[in-house]
Design an enzyme around this catalytic site. Structure first.
Site, PDB file in Angstrom:
ATOM      1  N   HIS A   1      43.635  33.598  35.919  1.00 36.62           N
ATOM      2  CA  HIS A   1      43.757  33.556  37.374  1.00 36.62           C
ATOM      3  C   HIS A   1      43.252  32.188  37.846  1.00 36.62           C
ATOM      4  CE1 HIS A   1      42.745  34.637  41.568  1.00 36.62           C
ATOM      5  NE2 HIS A   1      43.488  35.717  41.419  1.00 36.62           N
TER       6      HIS A   1
ATOM      7  N   ASP B   1      35.950  37.037  32.914  1.00 40.12           N
ATOM      8  CA  ASP B   1      36.399  37.374  34.262  1.00 40.12           C
ATOM      9  C   ASP B   1      36.814  38.852  34.198  1.00 40.12           C
ATOM     10  OD1 ASP B   1      37.866  37.932  36.495  1.00 40.12           O
ATOM     11  OD2 ASP B   1      39.202  36.213  36.321  1.00 40.12           O
TER      12      ASP B   1
ATOM     13  N   GLN C   1      39.793  42.654  36.624  1.00 45.53           N
ATOM     14  CA  GLN C   1      40.757  43.733  36.366  1.00 45.53           C
ATOM     15  C   GLN C   1      40.250  44.704  35.308  1.00 45.53           C
ATOM     16  OE1 GLN C   1      43.207  44.148  38.295  1.00 45.53           O
ATOM     17  NE2 GLN C   1      43.313  42.143  39.282  1.00 45.53           N
TER      18      GLN C   1
ATOM     19  N   LYS D   1      38.122  45.464  44.042  1.00 46.18           N
ATOM     20  CA  LYS D   1      39.086  45.956  43.040  1.00 46.18           C
ATOM     21  C   LYS D   1      38.551  47.209  42.340  1.00 46.18           C
ATOM     22  CE  LYS D   1      40.795  41.294  42.343  1.00 46.18           C
ATOM     23  NZ  LYS D   1      42.165  41.121  42.821  1.00 46.18           N
TER      24      LYS D   1
ATOM     25  N   CYS E   1      48.510  34.220  41.689  1.00 46.04           N
ATOM     26  CA  CYS E   1      47.429  33.243  41.443  1.00 46.04           C
ATOM     27  C   CYS E   1      47.322  32.919  39.960  1.00 46.04           C
ATOM     28  CB  CYS E   1      46.081  33.737  41.977  1.00 46.04           C
ATOM     29  SG  CYS E   1      46.085  34.024  43.736  1.00 46.04           S
TER      30      CYS E   1
HETATM   31  C1  LIG Z   1      41.725  38.399  36.973  1.00 42.19           C
HETATM   32  C2  LIG Z   1      41.243  37.990  38.329  1.00 42.19           C
HETATM   33  N1  LIG Z   1      40.281  37.067  38.425  1.00 42.19           N
HETATM   34  C3  LIG Z   1      39.789  36.681  39.608  1.00 42.19           C
HETATM   35  C4  LIG Z   1      40.280  37.201  40.784  1.00 42.19           C
HETATM   36  C5  LIG Z   1      39.701  36.743  42.076  1.00 42.19           C
HETATM   37  O1  LIG Z   1      39.091  37.800  42.744  1.00 42.19           O
HETATM   38  P1  LIG Z   1      38.564  37.642  44.249  1.00 42.19           P
HETATM   39  O2  LIG Z   1      39.717  37.070  45.033  1.00 42.19           O
HETATM   40  O3  LIG Z   1      38.207  39.020  44.659  1.00 42.19           O
HETATM   41  O4  LIG Z   1      37.401  36.710  44.211  1.00 42.19           O
HETATM   42  C6  LIG Z   1      41.295  38.150  40.730  1.00 42.19           C
HETATM   43  C7  LIG Z   1      41.888  38.704  41.980  1.00 42.19           C
HETATM   44  O5  LIG Z   1      43.074  38.905  42.060  1.00 42.19           O
HETATM   45  C8  LIG Z   1      41.779  38.575  39.470  1.00 42.19           C
HETATM   46  O6  LIG Z   1      42.737  39.497  39.366  1.00 42.19           O
END
Ligand SMILES: Cc1ncc(COP(=O)(O)O)c(C=O)c1O
Length: 403
Positions: free
Chosen positions: A121, A198, A201, A224, A361
């Site tokens: 991401h 990270d 998910q 999430k 993203c």
């Molecule tokens: C794998 C992953 N990392 C990071 C993020 C970023 O999360 P946030 O926008 O809640 O900070 C997301 C959100 O879509 C994600 O799916």
């Protein structure tokens, strides 16, 4: 369509007041809908028990502080972290990763390297590029296997003693691929690097035990995980956090301030400058209780069955290309030849099916897949066979419209 008879239906749809009957919400990977206990906890937090934390000398504030710190203990238990002092409340995974990149990362220097993967991401790419601009470090990018998992054999071959950090998605937000995180930790540690996961998910779908995974940093977002927006978590090993300088300066993160010199509080306070998202922290506690009341093993089994049923059904639709591994965790990305994913999303919306269409993203991953965007269906505890059926019906209509 494959049957879900092999799993116990979770049967929790009634807990989610914002999901009307007949609406198939398949965008949980973007953000999860909120169950009643979370909504109630947030309402109570503002309507009955609200006060600031850590500062008030009056009883209400002392009570709120107790609730706030109870949430920190609950998060630590949820991740099996050795101590609640290793739990830093942040706004979300994005802030958690930026915190690490600024505080820990600023200790890196030209010649040092970090390793990411093709499926990350943007939140796990751009903070490291900004760090590269500040320090002159180099970034390496691990490839994927044919079925869309991070290729750990390639990671092993790429890692050198110059690598200080490996930062990878525990579960891909586009492909649903699950990382063998323990092996990633072993590979990183074998060259003296740290592992950041990270977990955005992963936490809503898999039981996470940071000690068993042997990672060094773990980041996730509350929204999430069926919790509120604006609250997230960074976990890091105590000795790492303890050696990290502050990220933001302000109230609550200090020990003593004079104009000549300021000393800082120990972690986690050192990294929580300013008035925190008090009610967000309370809501996160309720979300974790809710998820645990269902059980992550049951959630994982349920979503795995939904993914299997979806992939089986979509395999039968002409000119539909499925991405990611067969054993994806709760997320199915696809494209229909000659149809822009936004058009798929619009037609599905007319059929009361909400999916995400776009680059998610993850533009480097889109480049790797050779598409500008994908359509993505992602599942949560409230989904069932009826949602898979609605998705398939909608996609059959897409196929009819576009011939
Ligand atoms: C794998 C992953 N990392 C990071 C993020 C970023 O999360 P946030 O926008 O809640 O900070 C997301 C959100 O879509 C994600 O799916």
């Amino acid at each position: 369509m494959a049957t879900l008879a092999s799993t116990r239906p979770l049967d929790v749809l009634a807990d989610f007041p914002a999901i009307p009957e007949g609406w198939a919400y398949l965008d949980t990977a973007a953000t999860a809908q909120k169950p009643r206990p979370v909504i109630d906890a947030i309402t109570r937090g503002y309507a009955e028990t609200y006060a600031t934390v850590h500062r008030g000398v009056y009883q209400r504030s002392a009570d709120m502080t107790l609730a706030f710190e109870a949430s920190r203990r609950r998060v630590a238990q949820f991740l099996n972290a050795p101590s609640p002092d290793e739990i830093v409340f942040v706004r979300g995974a994005t802030e958690a990763i930026n915190l690490v990149a600024h505080s820990w990362g600023n200790g890196l220097k030209s010649g040092d390297r970090i390793l990411l993967s093709t499926l990350e991401h943007h939140s796990n790419i751009v903070p490291w590029q900004l760090l590269r601009d500040r320090t002159g470090i180099a970034i390496d990018v691990a490839p994927l296997t044919v079925d869309g998992k991070i290729d750990l054999d390639a990671v092993e071959a790429m890692l050198t003693p110059r690598h200080k950090l490996v930062a990878l998605a525990h579960v891909s937000n586009v492909l649903g691929s699950i990382l063998d995180a323990r092996r990633a930790a072993d590979l990183a540690h074998a060259v003296g690097a740290k592992l950041l996961l990270d977990g955005c998910q992963a936490v809503p779908r898999l039981a996470v035990d940071v000690q068993a995974l042997d990672c060094d940093f773990y980041a996730f977002s509350g929204h999430k995980l069926y919790g509120p927006t604006g609250i997230g978590v960074l976990w890091a090993r105590h000795e790492i956090l303890d050696a990290m300088p502050p990220y933001h300066g302000g109230g609550a993160m200090i020990d003593r301030v004079t104009f000549e010199k300021t000393t800082y509080a120990p972690p986690p306070a050192r990294f929580e400058a300013g008035t925190p998202h008090v009610v967000g922290v309370i809501g996160l506690h309720a979300a974790i209780d809710y998820v645990d009341s269902i059980g992550l093993d049951a959630i994982h089994a349920h979503e795995t069955a939904l993914v299997r049923a979806t992939r089986e059904a979509l395999h039968g639709i002409n000119s539909l290309r499925l991405f990611g591994p067969e054993d994806s965790a709760g997320i199915v990305s696809f494209a229909v030849e000659g149809v822009h994913p936004h058009d798929i999303g619009t037609i599905l919306d007319e059929e009361q099916v909400a999916i995400r269409a776009g680059h998610h993203c993850a533009q480097p991953l889109m480049d790797h897949l050779g598409v500008p965007a994908t359509a993505r269906a992602s599942f949560g505890v409230y989904n069932g066979e009826q949602d898979v059926a609605a998705l398939v019906r909608g996609l059959e209509r897409v196929a009819r419209i576009f011939g």
